[in-house]
Design a protein around this motif. Structure first.
Motif, PDB file in Angstrom:
ATOM      1  N   ALA A  21       0.823  -1.215   0.000  1.00 17.38           N
ATOM      2  CA  ALA A  21       0.000   0.000   0.000  1.00 17.38           C
ATOM      3  C   ALA A  21       0.854   1.261   0.000  1.00 17.38           C
ATOM      4  O   ALA A  21       0.608   2.189  -0.761  1.00 17.38           O
ATOM      5  CB  ALA A  21      -0.933  -0.014   1.210  1.00 17.38           C
ATOM      6  N   GLY A  23       3.363   3.506  -1.139  1.00 16.78           N
ATOM      7  CA  GLY A  23       4.180   3.613  -2.345  1.00 16.78           C
ATOM      8  C   GLY A  23       4.265   5.051  -2.786  1.00 16.78           C
ATOM      9  O   GLY A  23       4.062   5.980  -1.997  1.00 16.78           O
ATOM     10  N   LEU A  24       4.544   5.216  -4.075  1.00 21.56           N
ATOM     11  CA  LEU A  24       4.671   6.563  -4.605  1.00 21.56           C
ATOM     12  C   LEU A  24       3.382   7.350  -4.412  1.00 21.56           C
ATOM     13  O   LEU A  24       3.404   8.567  -4.295  1.00 21.56           O
ATOM     14  CB  LEU A  24       5.040   6.494  -6.084  1.00 21.56           C
ATOM     15  CG  LEU A  24       6.309   5.676  -6.348  1.00 21.56           C
ATOM     16  CD1 LEU A  24       6.522   5.479  -7.837  1.00 21.56           C
ATOM     17  CD2 LEU A  24       7.514   6.348  -5.717  1.00 21.56           C
ATOM     18  N   GLY A  25       2.261   6.633  -4.379  1.00 22.82           N
ATOM     19  CA  GLY A  25       0.967   7.280  -4.191  1.00 22.82           C
ATOM     20  C   GLY A  25       0.901   8.064  -2.888  1.00 22.82           C
ATOM     21  O   GLY A  25       0.301   9.139  -2.827  1.00 22.82           O
ATOM     22  N   ASN A  26       1.513   7.546  -1.851  1.00 22.50           N
ATOM     23  CA  ASN A  26       1.503   8.240  -0.562  1.00 22.50           C
ATOM     24  C   ASN A  26       2.403   9.458  -0.597  1.00 22.50           C
ATOM     25  O   ASN A  26       2.071  10.502  -0.070  1.00 22.50           O
ATOM     26  CB  ASN A  26       2.031   7.321   0.552  1.00 22.50           C
ATOM     27  CG  ASN A  26       1.220   6.077   0.687  1.00 22.50           C
ATOM     28  OD1 ASN A  26       1.062   5.333  -0.274  1.00 22.50           O
ATOM     29  ND2 ASN A  26       0.680   5.854   1.871  1.00 22.50           N
ATOM     30  N   TYR A 101       6.217   1.076 -13.318  1.00 20.02           N
ATOM     31  CA  TYR A 101       6.514   1.408 -11.923  1.00 20.02           C
ATOM     32  C   TYR A 101       8.001   1.148 -11.638  1.00 20.02           C
ATOM     33  O   TYR A 101       8.665   1.916 -10.943  1.00 20.02           O
ATOM     34  CB  TYR A 101       5.637   0.547 -11.016  1.00 20.02           C
ATOM     35  CG  TYR A 101       5.324   1.133  -9.656  1.00 20.02           C
ATOM     36  CD1 TYR A 101       4.365   2.125  -9.507  1.00 20.02           C
ATOM     37  CD2 TYR A 101       5.964   0.664  -8.519  1.00 20.02           C
ATOM     38  CE1 TYR A 101       4.068   2.643  -8.258  1.00 20.02           C
ATOM     39  CE2 TYR A 101       5.664   1.178  -7.263  1.00 20.02           C
ATOM     40  CZ  TYR A 101       4.715   2.168  -7.139  1.00 20.02           C
ATOM     41  OH  TYR A 101       4.414   2.675  -5.907  1.00 20.02           O
ATOM     42  N   PHE A 230      -6.196   3.776  -5.388  1.00 23.35           N
ATOM     43  CA  PHE A 230      -4.810   3.608  -5.807  1.00 23.35           C
ATOM     44  C   PHE A 230      -3.924   3.358  -4.598  1.00 23.35           C
ATOM     45  O   PHE A 230      -3.071   2.480  -4.588  1.00 23.35           O
ATOM     46  CB  PHE A 230      -4.356   4.868  -6.551  1.00 23.35           C
ATOM     47  CG  PHE A 230      -2.956   4.767  -7.065  1.00 23.35           C
ATOM     48  CD1 PHE A 230      -2.684   4.020  -8.199  1.00 23.35           C
ATOM     49  CD2 PHE A 230      -1.910   5.387  -6.414  1.00 23.35           C
ATOM     50  CE1 PHE A 230      -1.388   3.904  -8.673  1.00 23.35           C
ATOM     51  CE2 PHE A 230      -0.608   5.279  -6.884  1.00 23.35           C
ATOM     52  CZ  PHE A 230      -0.347   4.537  -8.017  1.00 23.35           C
ATOM     53  N   SER A 231      -4.172   4.146  -3.551  1.00 21.33           N
ATOM     54  CA  SER A 231      -3.291   4.107  -2.415  1.00 21.33           C
ATOM     55  C   SER A 231      -3.354   2.787  -1.651  1.00 21.33           C
ATOM     56  O   SER A 231      -2.354   2.316  -1.129  1.00 21.33           O
ATOM     57  CB  SER A 231      -3.622   5.264  -1.482  1.00 21.33           C
ATOM     58  OG  SER A 231      -2.605   5.419  -0.544  1.00 21.33           O
ATOM     59  N   SER A 233      -3.953  -0.092  -2.896  1.00 14.98           N
ATOM     60  CA  SER A 233      -3.684  -1.232  -3.794  1.00 14.98           C
ATOM     61  C   SER A 233      -4.897  -2.147  -3.917  1.00 14.98           C
ATOM     62  O   SER A 233      -4.743  -3.365  -3.978  1.00 14.98           O
ATOM     63  CB  SER A 233      -2.503  -2.092  -3.318  1.00 14.98           C
ATOM     64  OG  SER A 233      -1.359  -1.350  -3.072  1.00 14.98           O
ATOM     65  N   ILE A 337       3.000  -6.284  -6.711  1.00 17.65           N
ATOM     66  CA  ILE A 337       2.269  -6.278  -7.970  1.00 17.65           C
ATOM     67  C   ILE A 337       2.819  -7.368  -8.903  1.00 17.65           C
ATOM     68  O   ILE A 337       2.088  -7.976  -9.677  1.00 17.65           O
ATOM     69  CB  ILE A 337       2.306  -4.856  -8.580  1.00 17.65           C
ATOM     70  CG1 ILE A 337       1.071  -4.613  -9.413  1.00 17.65           C
ATOM     71  CG2 ILE A 337       3.555  -4.567  -9.338  1.00 17.65           C
ATOM     72  CD1 ILE A 337       0.832  -3.165  -9.708  1.00 17.65           C
TER      73      ILE A 337
END
Ligand code: PHE
Ligand code: NA
Length: 500
Positions: A21, A23-26, A101, A230-231, A233, A337
């Motif tokens: 969870a 990742g770059l999204g955070n 990614y 997204f965040s 997953s 992933i």
């Protein structure tokens, strides 16, 4: 039949789920999204999305994986033969995401090395696009390979595939047990340094200043749901795969709450860190915080290097820690992933993990080389936009409608989770899955199709980023549709051995 791999400990599973969870999204997505959608007021739609979609779907996916004990394709097939393709579709979407990614992690690796000598100089934007990425072709052209990207990219795959070779317990679990605590420590150091910088307060004020007028806008709610999906997953096949390795006795609901709140805490922390640093930047250049806000690639690889240049001492170290945190957060997400298709191949073709990693991971690694070319950034950007909107978000909708309305599995999943979990699921859970999530996601998909088909973007030709039609068709739509087609094709292939 070989027995299914299992996590060694509960903490191991939770760290792996949090690792996926976080990742770059955070780090680079959340702060910008929150700021643009009402700042402090964004927390209302955000928390609502977390509690009505994020955690409910996380619980649903954990329960599916635990109950049916399979990779996403096998889990969907065990629920209903006809729904196997949904599992493969999710796996195909994950496959595509993994290919680019990995490239972003490769950039972060390069930049962590550049940090020491501040190699990017004063024109950080020119450095990124002209010198580092060597982006001198039109969208849709590849040009030649860029060695500065290619070499770290190979390293990324060697590390991730090496970990996956080792298996669930000895590979993924151990890696997360090391990487996640390291990430938390590094990130805390960064945030503490950030909030003590001159100007940090202004940044935080800009970030948290609530604009309550925003929460009446539907777009803000859509942004909140998009961020949560997204965040966390979810709808990536990841959480189903990871929970299929849980032992019989597992507090599924408790694990989902810890994962969900853990991820959100990290987002909040990132928001505080990023805006403190932006506040510092603004005060250094004597402009309003508003003028330096960025997200995504621009934030990490243009704005951050510029800030690091201005840093009062130990700038090389600070830069290194920042890019190292991107690398760690990225690697644990990439592992998760990639495991979705490794697990799918193992289940379907009854091949060894080693073969599945070599074949599945190897193919992804080769395809990812496309993004290490001079035109790589355009391909990456188009694939990212289309696969997220018409892959992940769409899959989320298909998944909840399928489970809540077509297969009518909500009740049986609820019973399964309640039997083994500490927290009981009640009507909040089923109501969220049956009504709230499908309505919000349905509305969101409608808006997305409309915007893209009617070309409603504020660009010259109305396309996303103003890309030419040909490029949008092949680099965007075909990629998203290709994942669905690949899913359908995979589902028609016969399962090896009859023990399924
Ligand atoms: N949850 C990840 C994030 O917030 C997203 C992600 C997970 C992307 C796994 C790719 C692979 O960044
Ligand atoms: Na996340």
């Amino acid at each position: 039949m070989e027995t299914r791999s299992q996590w060694g400990t509960r903490a191991g599973f939770i760290l792996a789920a949090v690792g996926s969870a976080v990742g770059l999204g955070n780090i680079w997505r959340f702060p910008a999204v929150a700021y643009e959608n009402g700042g402090g007021a964004f927390f209302i739609p955000y928390l609502f999305a977390l509690l009505t979609a994020g955690i409910p779907i996380l619980i649903m996916e954990f329960t599916m994986g635990h109950k049916y004990k399979g990779s996403a394709p096998l889990t969907f097939k065990r629920m209903n033969k006809k729904s196997e393709f949904v599992g493969w579709w999710a796996v195909a979407v994950s496959f595509v995401i993994s290919t680019y990614y990995a490239v972003i992690i490769a950039w972060a690796m390069s930049y962590s090395v550049f940090s020491f000598n501040l190699n990017w100089g004063s024109d950080t934007e020119g450095f990124l696009f002209n010198e580092y990425l060597n982006l001198s072709v039109d969208p849709g052209q590849t040009g030649s390979f860029v060695p500065g990207v290619l070499i770290p990219l190979i390293l990324v795959w060697v590390v991730v595939l090496g970990i996956l070779f080792k298996g669930v317990k000895k590979g993924i679990e151990i890696a997360n047990r090391i990487f996640i605590p390291a990430l938390v420590i590094i990130f805390l150091i960064i945030v503490i340094r950030a909030i003590t910088l001159p100007g940090a307060i202004d940044g935080l004020q800009a970030f948290f200043a609530p604009d309550f007028s925003k929460i009446l806008q539907p777009d803000v709610w859509v942004a909140a749901y998009g961020q949560i999906f997204f965040s966390l997953s979810i709808a990536f096949a990841i959480m189903i795969t990871y929970s299929s390795y849980l032992p019989k006795k597992s507090d599924i609901t408790g694990n989902a709450f810890i994962t969900g709140f853990g991820n959100s805490s990290f987002e909040l922390l990132a928001g505080i860190g990023v805006f403190s640093v932006l506040g510092f930047m603004a005060s250094q250049s004597g402009v309003a915080v508003d003028e330096v806000v960025a997200g995504g690639v621009g934030l990490a690889f243009v704005v951050f290097p510029a800030i690091i240049n201005e840093f009062p001492g130990l700038n090389g170290l600070f830069g290194f820690l920042f890019f190292a945190s991107l690398v760690l957060a990225g690697l644990t997400s990439l592992m998760s992933i990639t495991e979705t298709y490794v697990a799918g191949l193992v289940d379907k073709f009854k091949i060894s993990r080693t073969k599945a990693v070599l074949f599945g991971g190897g193919t992804a690694a080769v395809i990812s080389l496309l993004f290490a070319t001079q035109g790589g950034l355009f391909f990456l950007d188009a694939a990212d936009y289309f696969i997220n909107q018409f892959g992940v978000a769409m899959l989320g909708l298909v998944e909840v409608v399928l489970i809540a309305w077509i297969l009518r599995e909500v009740k049986s999943l609820q019973l399964h989770a309640n039997e083994i979990s500490d927290i009981r699921l009640g009507s909040w859970w089923s109501f969220s899955l049956k009504f709230i999530t499908p309505i919000v996601l349905g509305y969101m998909m409608f808006g997305l199709f409309k915007q893209n088909i009617l070309k409603e973007f504020a660009t010259d030709n109305g396309n996303y980023e103003g890309y030419p039609d040909m490029f949008i068709t092949f680099g965007g739509w075909a990629v998203a549709a290709g994942a669905l087609v690949a899913g359908i094709i995979m589902a028609t292939i016969k399962w090896k051995s009859s023990s399924q």
